[in-house]
Motif scaffolding. Structure first.
Motif, PDB file in Angstrom:
ATOM      1  N   HIS A   7       0.843  -1.199   0.000  1.00 35.77           N
ATOM      2  CA  HIS A   7       0.000   0.000   0.000  1.00 35.77           C
ATOM      3  C   HIS A   7       0.880   1.251   0.000  1.00 35.77           C
ATOM      4  O   HIS A   7       1.524   1.554   1.011  1.00 35.77           O
ATOM      5  N   HIS A  65     -11.231   7.298  -1.249  1.00 38.24           N
ATOM      6  CA  HIS A  65     -10.945   7.237   0.179  1.00 38.24           C
ATOM      7  C   HIS A  65     -12.134   7.772   0.998  1.00 38.24           C
ATOM      8  O   HIS A  65     -12.776   8.736   0.584  1.00 38.24           O
ATOM      9  N   GLU A  94      -8.676   2.780  -2.028  1.00 35.40           N
ATOM     10  CA  GLU A  94      -9.020   2.402  -0.706  1.00 35.40           C
ATOM     11  C   GLU A  94     -10.379   2.945  -0.359  1.00 35.40           C
ATOM     12  O   GLU A  94     -10.760   4.043  -0.742  1.00 35.40           O
ATOM     13  N   HIS A 130      -9.749   0.897   4.670  1.00 34.76           N
ATOM     14  CA  HIS A 130      -9.192   1.869   5.607  1.00 34.76           C
ATOM     15  C   HIS A 130     -10.184   2.000   6.758  1.00 34.76           C
ATOM     16  O   HIS A 130     -11.386   2.157   6.535  1.00 34.76           O
ATOM     17  N   HIS A 155      -6.007  -2.360   5.725  1.00 36.10           N
ATOM     18  CA  HIS A 155      -4.718  -1.714   5.525  1.00 36.10           C
ATOM     19  C   HIS A 155      -4.381  -0.802   6.699  1.00 36.10           C
ATOM     20  O   HIS A 155      -5.272  -0.287   7.362  1.00 36.10           O
ATOM     21  N   ASP A 205       2.243   2.913   3.241  1.00 34.87           N
ATOM     22  CA  ASP A 205       1.286   4.025   3.156  1.00 34.87           C
ATOM     23  C   ASP A 205       2.038   5.324   2.826  1.00 34.87           C
ATOM     24  O   ASP A 205       1.616   6.412   3.212  1.00 34.87           O
TER      25      ASP A 205
HETATM   26 ZN   LIG Z   1      -5.770   4.582   4.463  1.00 34.80          ZN
END
Ligand SMILES: [Zn+2]
Ligand SMILES: [Zn+2]
Length: 266
Positions: A7, A65, A94, A130, A155, A205
């Protein structure tokens, strides 16, 4: 050591003098054989997709997101399915819920999350989830939408053992970021010791959350090595074996097209 950064957000890394080439070269030197470059909104998705089309060691996800503004362009299920069907797109996300950075009535986040799960089921690709201060709702929505049909990854996992356990019951993997190396992350370190090896992934990340000893600096895929070495030591496993296991797990969860597997030493 053979690693995958499960990720990262390559387009968001300030590349400096050596540019993207430098980031990729440092990743290769650190043993990072593949990077999953994760989409956060539709506006920047084209850049994510272009990298995955151009680079054999990069694949992409498509999604919006949970913190991306509710007034930003909302993807339809059909749109996610259409992009998700490309071979270089290996996941939907995500997505998920984040009650930490958004407030008010967050029904729009849950609706967006449900749409991503439905798209993932339709296109038969796993989810990148997420979750921040929303664990019980994330698990509830995953169950209600029958996300176990496709599975996926929690994640940058920071929740407790019960949440990890509930996610694994739905077929999900647990991905740990540099947060696990932070001194204060004692609960998470306990979870990292308990999750079965065949369910663990590692990630950066990047550009956020650089692991110790680079905490506070800009993160990049090469640094996933520090996180892997830290967790291996915590679990009493050999770093090279731990890295190989997380790499195998990545390839069990995400199906890379043949064009991207040619560069891998599996
Ligand atoms: Zn995230
Ligand atoms: Zn991310």
């Amino acid at each position: 050591m053979l690693l995958v950064d499960s990720h990262c957000h390559l387009p968001l890394i300030q590349a400096g003098e050596a540019g993207l080439e430098g980031i990729l070269a440092r990743a290769q030197t650190a043993g990072v054989s593949h990077m999953l470059c994760v989409s956060v909104d539709l506006e920047s998705y084209a850049g994510v997709a272009a990298l995955a089309r151009a680079l054999p060691q990069v694949s992409a996800s498509v999604g919006v997101h949970p913190n991306t503004d509710q007034h930003a362009r909302e993807p339809s299920i059909a749109e996610l399915v259409e992009e998700g069907a490309q071979d270089y797109v290996v996941a939907i996300g995500e997505t998920g819920l984040d009650y930490f950075r958004s407030d008010g009535d967050l029904e729009w986040q849950r609706t967006r999350f449900r749409h991503h799960i439905r798209a993932a089921r339709e296109v038969c690709k796993p989810l990148i989830v997420h979750c921040r201060e929303a664990a019980s709702d994330v698990i509830r929505v995953l169950r209600e939408e029958r996300a176990e049909a496709v599975g996926g990854v929690m994640h940058c996992f920071v929740d407790d053992w019960d949440t990890a356990s509930a996610a694994m019951d739905l077929g999900f993997f647990i991905s740990l970021s540099g947060i696990v190396t932070f001194k204060s992350a004692t609960q998470l370190q306990g979870v990292a010791q308990r999750v079965p090896l065949e369910r663990l992934l590692v990630e950066t990340d990047a550009p956020w959350l650089a692991p110790v000893p680079l905490r506070g600096k800009q993160n990049e895929p090469a640094y996933v090595r520090y996180t892997a070495e830290y967790i291996a030591a915590l679990r009493g496993e050999l770093p090279v074996e731990f890295a190989a296991a997380t790499t195998r797990n990545f390839h069990r969860l995400f199906s890379l097209p043949a064009s991207k597997l040619s560069t891998q030493a599996l």
